[in-house]
Design a protein around this motif. Structure first.
Motif, mmCIF file in Angstrom:
data_model
loop_
_atom_site.group_PDB
_atom_site.id
_atom_site.type_symbol
_atom_site.label_atom_id
_atom_site.label_comp_id
_atom_site.label_asym_id
_atom_site.label_seq_id
_atom_site.Cartn_x
_atom_site.Cartn_y
_atom_site.Cartn_z
ATOM 1 N N ARG A 281 -28.192 -26.655 3.572
ATOM 2 C CA ARG A 281 -27.781 -25.273 3.770
ATOM 3 C C ARG A 281 -27.047 -25.316 5.364
ATOM 4 O O ARG A 281 -27.015 -24.420 6.028
ATOM 5 N N LYS A 282 -26.335 -26.398 5.372
ATOM 6 C CA LYS A 282 -25.475 -26.571 6.613
ATOM 7 C C LYS A 282 -24.069 -26.287 5.828
ATOM 8 O O LYS A 282 -23.215 -27.143 5.623
ATOM 9 N N PHE A 283 -23.771 -25.034 5.917
ATOM 10 C CA PHE A 283 -22.672 -24.414 5.083
ATOM 11 C C PHE A 283 -21.127 -24.767 5.847
ATOM 12 O O PHE A 283 -20.256 -24.939 4.878
ATOM 13 N N ASP A 284 -21.213 -24.562 6.991
ATOM 14 C CA ASP A 284 -19.989 -24.643 7.659
ATOM 15 C C ASP A 284 -19.474 -26.282 7.727
ATOM 16 O O ASP A 284 -18.295 -26.547 7.188
ATOM 17 N N GLU A 285 -20.492 -27.037 7.813
ATOM 18 C CA GLU A 285 -20.175 -28.649 7.648
ATOM 19 C C GLU A 285 -19.910 -28.842 6.133
ATOM 20 O O GLU A 285 -18.943 -29.785 6.017
ATOM 21 N N ALA A 286 -20.161 -28.394 5.296
ATOM 22 C CA ALA A 286 -20.253 -28.490 3.798
ATOM 23 C C ALA A 286 -18.695 -28.072 3.706
ATOM 24 O O ALA A 286 -18.049 -28.667 2.782
ATOM 25 N N ILE A 287 -18.216 -27.001 4.019
ATOM 26 C CA ILE A 287 -16.775 -26.442 3.741
ATOM 27 C C ILE A 287 -15.990 -27.491 4.134
ATOM 28 O O ILE A 287 -14.898 -27.717 3.790
ATOM 29 N N GLU A 288 -16.283 -27.834 5.591
ATOM 30 C CA GLU A 288 -15.366 -29.076 6.292
ATOM 31 C C GLU A 288 -15.233 -30.153 5.348
ATOM 32 O O GLU A 288 -14.036 -30.597 5.229
ATOM 33 N N ALA A 289 -16.294 -30.745 4.679
ATOM 34 C CA ALA A 289 -16.192 -31.877 3.959
ATOM 35 C C ALA A 289 -15.277 -31.604 2.758
ATOM 36 O O ALA A 289 -14.383 -32.323 2.355
ATOM 37 N N TYR A 290 -15.659 -30.521 2.090
ATOM 38 C CA TYR A 290 -14.793 -30.120 0.913
ATOM 39 C C TYR A 290 -13.199 -29.947 1.285
ATOM 40 O O TYR A 290 -12.436 -30.286 0.566
ATOM 41 N N ASN A 291 -13.164 -29.401 2.400
ATOM 42 C CA ASN A 291 -11.628 -29.340 2.811
ATOM 43 C C ASN A 291 -10.956 -30.718 2.900
ATOM 44 O O ASN A 291 -9.688 -30.641 2.551
ATOM 45 N N LYS A 292 -11.576 -31.308 3.713
ATOM 46 C CA LYS A 292 -10.995 -32.900 3.886
ATOM 47 C C LYS A 292 -10.947 -33.564 2.508
ATOM 48 O O LYS A 292 -9.679 -34.261 2.233
ATOM 49 N N ALA A 293 -11.855 -33.363 1.594
ATOM 50 C CA ALA A 293 -11.553 -34.072 0.225
ATOM 51 C C ALA A 293 -10.385 -33.416 -0.590
ATOM 52 O O ALA A 293 -9.587 -34.207 -1.285
ATOM 53 N N LEU A 294 -10.042 -32.065 -0.230
ATOM 54 C CA LEU A 294 -9.074 -31.640 -0.823
ATOM 55 C C LEU A 294 -7.723 -31.956 -0.324
ATOM 56 O O LEU A 294 -6.680 -32.017 -1.085
ATOM 57 N N GLU A 295 -7.771 -32.235 0.851
ATOM 58 C CA GLU A 295 -6.394 -32.817 1.585
ATOM 59 C C GLU A 295 -6.109 -34.142 0.988
ATOM 60 O O GLU A 295 -4.790 -34.598 1.030
ATOM 61 N N LEU A 296 -7.160 -34.938 0.917
ATOM 62 C CA LEU A 296 -7.055 -36.400 0.383
ATOM 63 C C LEU A 296 -6.616 -36.338 -1.282
ATOM 64 O O LEU A 296 -5.819 -37.034 -1.642
ATOM 65 N N TYR A 297 -7.170 -35.238 -1.899
ATOM 66 C CA TYR A 297 -7.066 -35.536 -3.393
ATOM 67 C C TYR A 297 -7.165 -33.991 -3.937
ATOM 68 O O TYR A 297 -8.414 -33.659 -3.722
ATOM 69 N N ASP A 298 -6.181 -33.533 -4.772
ATOM 70 C CA ASP A 298 -6.306 -32.318 -5.381
ATOM 71 C C ASP A 298 -6.576 -32.190 -6.768
ATOM 72 O O ASP A 298 -6.167 -31.208 -7.460
ATOM 73 N N GLY A 299 -6.873 -33.326 -7.138
ATOM 74 C CA GLY A 299 -6.956 -33.277 -8.922
ATOM 75 C C GLY A 299 -8.178 -33.338 -9.285
ATOM 76 O O GLY A 299 -8.539 -33.645 -10.492
ATOM 77 N N ASP A 300 -9.118 -32.901 -8.679
ATOM 78 C CA ASP A 300 -10.647 -32.636 -9.054
ATOM 79 C C ASP A 300 -11.002 -31.373 -8.855
ATOM 80 O O ASP A 300 -11.033 -30.720 -7.590
ATOM 81 N N VAL A 301 -11.372 -30.505 -9.999
ATOM 82 C CA VAL A 301 -11.419 -28.910 -9.937
ATOM 83 C C VAL A 301 -12.842 -28.754 -9.382
ATOM 84 O O VAL A 301 -12.974 -27.484 -8.669
ATOM 85 N N SER A 302 -13.836 -29.386 -9.195
ATOM 86 C CA SER A 302 -15.174 -29.596 -8.699
ATOM 87 C C SER A 302 -15.106 -29.176 -7.055
ATOM 88 O O SER A 302 -15.851 -28.611 -6.649
ATOM 89 N N PHE A 303 -13.949 -29.882 -6.435
ATOM 90 C CA PHE A 303 -14.168 -29.657 -5.255
ATOM 91 C C PHE A 303 -13.857 -28.107 -4.734
ATOM 92 O O PHE A 303 -14.430 -27.688 -3.846
#
Length: 645
Positions: A281-303
């Motif tokens: 339930r650390k939502f802000d940190e989770a969003i930050e992790a997903y944002n970084k993942a999308l910056e590195l690779y945008d070919g996974d819809v699950s992000f």
């Protein structure tokens, strides 16, 4: 029932339980054999188990039932592809694309089928027919063609050329490579052998690439099975059996490709990190992790769908909807699995429900189910539709309009325009339902009266039942069989009056009499209810003395045989007069121990009544018109104390 089984099958398919999914889809097909979607879903489950022949049969049935549905041709092409019937697979995908030209997933499948169709036949490379011919013609290796162990080794290498590294120390293989490659193999440690080994590995790699490109699951399983060494071989063969396959040479990658692969790996690690943060339930940190993942690779819809879930938990429903829309758009661009797109749509629908945009949510849930059906999404759709219906009904409530419609209905009733009156009363109930209208039971009573005038007794009975349910002390509801009236106001006596009248018109005299008696409990001196009881007694007496028509008697007998109480009486051996004298005495003894029976027999009035039954039949008929006496006589008859002949 078929929809419920289909939902269970979809859930099993989503969790990878394909055999269970096939079971549910098969049961659903038995109930609804004309549903093309069921055959499509079962075909997909069968293909997942590599049962391609069965998948093909179901896919053909799906196309037969729904020839203008593109997904049916997709199932057909997948089944043909699994059977390695490339020409038919290509045709199936092309037929599907004629119906849905923009289906990127089917276009990709068509490209794969065409590539498989155009690839060269298997058997080339190092261990192709030409190389085997050289072994058979050369005097040095001719004897090896009769060596069963060596033949097993060759068969394994033909199926999996990458296993050659496990056999390079075998002298027979060294000799065979010398003949096939035209190289001198000096021994285990020589430089010449090292060169031959490299050449053999390269040739094996080439043969594997030619013989098994983009191998389907079924072919891969067959190849794996064929690659197992034969039993009974020598120690070298057993060692080869135990030794794992040697990895092929690494493919050289450009710096750009290497960087992209590294970014993807890092992005997946960030996604996993985001998932753990979400669980904590650390939502802000989770969003930050997903944002970084999308910056590195945008070919996974699950992000995107995972980030939408975090926004949803935070209550930022608009952001969740935006991520879901992006996920759907990106998923179609990447030709992602239908289930991933359906998940994004379902998540969007849930966010719309939270925002109160129910009509949009219903549409989105339906789109999700079109992509991929799950029990959870279907449940959310039903709940959204139910809530939307309740909201519309609540928004339609207008007590002023309800009163106006009631007045119009009363005017139409007085002028004998009963159909118009029914329409006005129904509209009045929509505008002022029982939840907000304390006078709703009167509307049901009026409806019962209209239906009675129109001869629509079953409809009138339902209206009267609702009346009596709402107002049990509304006597007129019982008189008209005001079931609707009594439900809303249990003390509305008029409902009983109308309920009883309808039952009387339907020739259910005993039920009508019970209704009138129930009304008298609320208003003992009500003349209308007493008159209704008298009419019922007269009708029952008339039938008992044979004054009814043959049709009326048959109808009454049919009604009686459907009554559980009558069925129990007919099954009673005493009532059938088949009981022994001992059984009759036992029944009477038990009845005499009943306080009610004792009170009846001790009542001086009832004693006189029983005497009149034996001596004055006319007086007996008069006594039966009294409801209380009628009830007591029935009690004595059922107890076996007296018999009526």
């Amino acid at each position: 029932m078929a929809d419920a089984l289909k939902a269970k099958g979809n859930a099993a398919f989503s969790s990878g339980n394909y055999e269970e999914a096939i079971k549910f889809f098969s049961e659903a097909i038995e109930l609804d054999p004309s549903n093309h979607v069921l055959y499509s879903n079962r075909s997909a489950a069968e293909a997942s188990l590599q049962q391609y022949s069965k998948a093909l049969k179901d896919a053909k049935k799906c196309v037969e039932l729904k020839p203008d549905w593109a997904k049916g041709y997709s199932r057909l092409g997948a089944a043909y592809y699994g059977l390695q019937e490339w020409k038919e697979a290509v045709k199936a995908y092309e037929d599907g694309l004629h119906i849905d030209p923009n289906n990127q997933q089917m276009q990709s499948a068509l490209n794969d089928a065409m590539s498989a169709k155009n690839r060269p036949p298997a058997g080339g490379g190092l261990f192709g027919p030409d190389a085997l011919m050289r072994l058979a013609m050369d005097s040095r290796t001719r004897h090896l063609m009769d060596d069963k162990e060596f033949q097993g080794m060759l068969q394994g290498l033909m199926a999996n050329p990458s296993m050659i590294g496990a056999h390079l120390n075998d002298p027979r293989m060294q000799l065979a490579l010398e003949v096939m490659l035209g190289l001198k193999v000096a021994g285990n440690k020589g430089d010449v052998f090292d060169g031959a080994a490299d050449a053999a590995a390269a040739a094996a790699e080439e043969g594997e690439a030619q013989s098994r490109p983009q191998q389907p699951a079924a072919a891969a399983a067959a190849a794996s099975k064929a690659a197992e060494p034969q039993q009974g071989g020598s120690s070298s063969s057993k060692a080869a059996e135990q030794q794992p396959a040697q990895p092929g040479p690494e493919v050289e990658m450009s710096e750009e490709d290497a960087a992209a692969a590294a970014n993807k790996k890092e992005a997946l690690a960030l996604k996993a990190q985001g998932n753990e943060l979400y669980k904590a339930r650390k939502f802000d940190e989770a969003i930050e992790a997903y944002n970084k993942a999308l910056e590195l690779y945008d070919g996974d819809v699950s992000f995107l769908t995972n980030r939408a879930a975090v926004h949803f938990e935070k209550g930022d429903y608009e952001a969740a909807i935006k991520d879901c829309d992006t996920a759907v758009e990106k998923g179609r661009e990447l030709r992602a699995d239908y289930a991933l797109i359906a998940r994004a749509l379902a998540r969007k629908g849930t966010a719309l429900v939270k925002l109160g945009r129910l009509e949009e949510a219903v549409g989105v849930f339906n789109k999700s189910l079109t992509e991929h059906r799950t029990a959870d999404t279907l449940k959310k759709l039903n709940e959204a539709e139910k809530t939307l219906k309740e909201q519309k009904e609540a928004a339609y409530v207008d007590m002023e309009a309800s009163t106006k419609e009631k007045d119009l209905g009363n005017a139409a009733f007085k002028e004998a325009r009963y159909p118009e009156a029914v329409a006005h009363y129904n509209e009045a109930l929509k505008r002022g339902p029982p939840k907000v209208n304390p006078e709703a039971h009167k509307l049901y009573s009026n409806l019962a009266a209209c239906y009675t005038k129109l001869g629509a007794y079953p409809e009138g009975l339902k209206a009267a039942d609702r009346c009596v349910e709402l107002a049990p002390d509304f006597v007129k509801g019982y008189s008209r069989k005001g079931a609707q009236c009594v439900e809303l106001a249990p003390d509305f006596v008029k409902g009983y009056s109308r309920k009883g009248a309808l039952q009387f018109f339907m020739k259910e005299y005993e039920k009508a009499m019970a209704t009138y008696e129930a009304g008298l409990l609320h208003e003992p001196d009500n003349a209308e209810l007493k008159e209704g009881i008298m009419r019922c007694l007269q009708a029952i007496d008339r039938i008992a003395h044979g004054d009814a028509s043959e049709e009326e008697i048959k109808d009454r007998q049919a009604r009686a045989m459907a009554d559980p109480d009558v069925q129990n009486i007919l099954m009673d051996p005493i009532m059938q007069r088949d009981a022994s004298e001992e059984e009759i005495k036992d029944r009477q003894a038990r009845a005499m121990a009943d306080p009610d029976v004792q009170n009846i027999l001790m009542d001086p009035i009832m004693r006189q009544v029983l005497d009149d039954f034996q001596t004055d039949p006319r007086a007996a008929r008069h006594h039966l018109q009294n409801p209380d006496i009628h009830r007591k006589i029935s009690k004595l008859v059922s107890a076996g104390i007296i018999q009526l002949r």
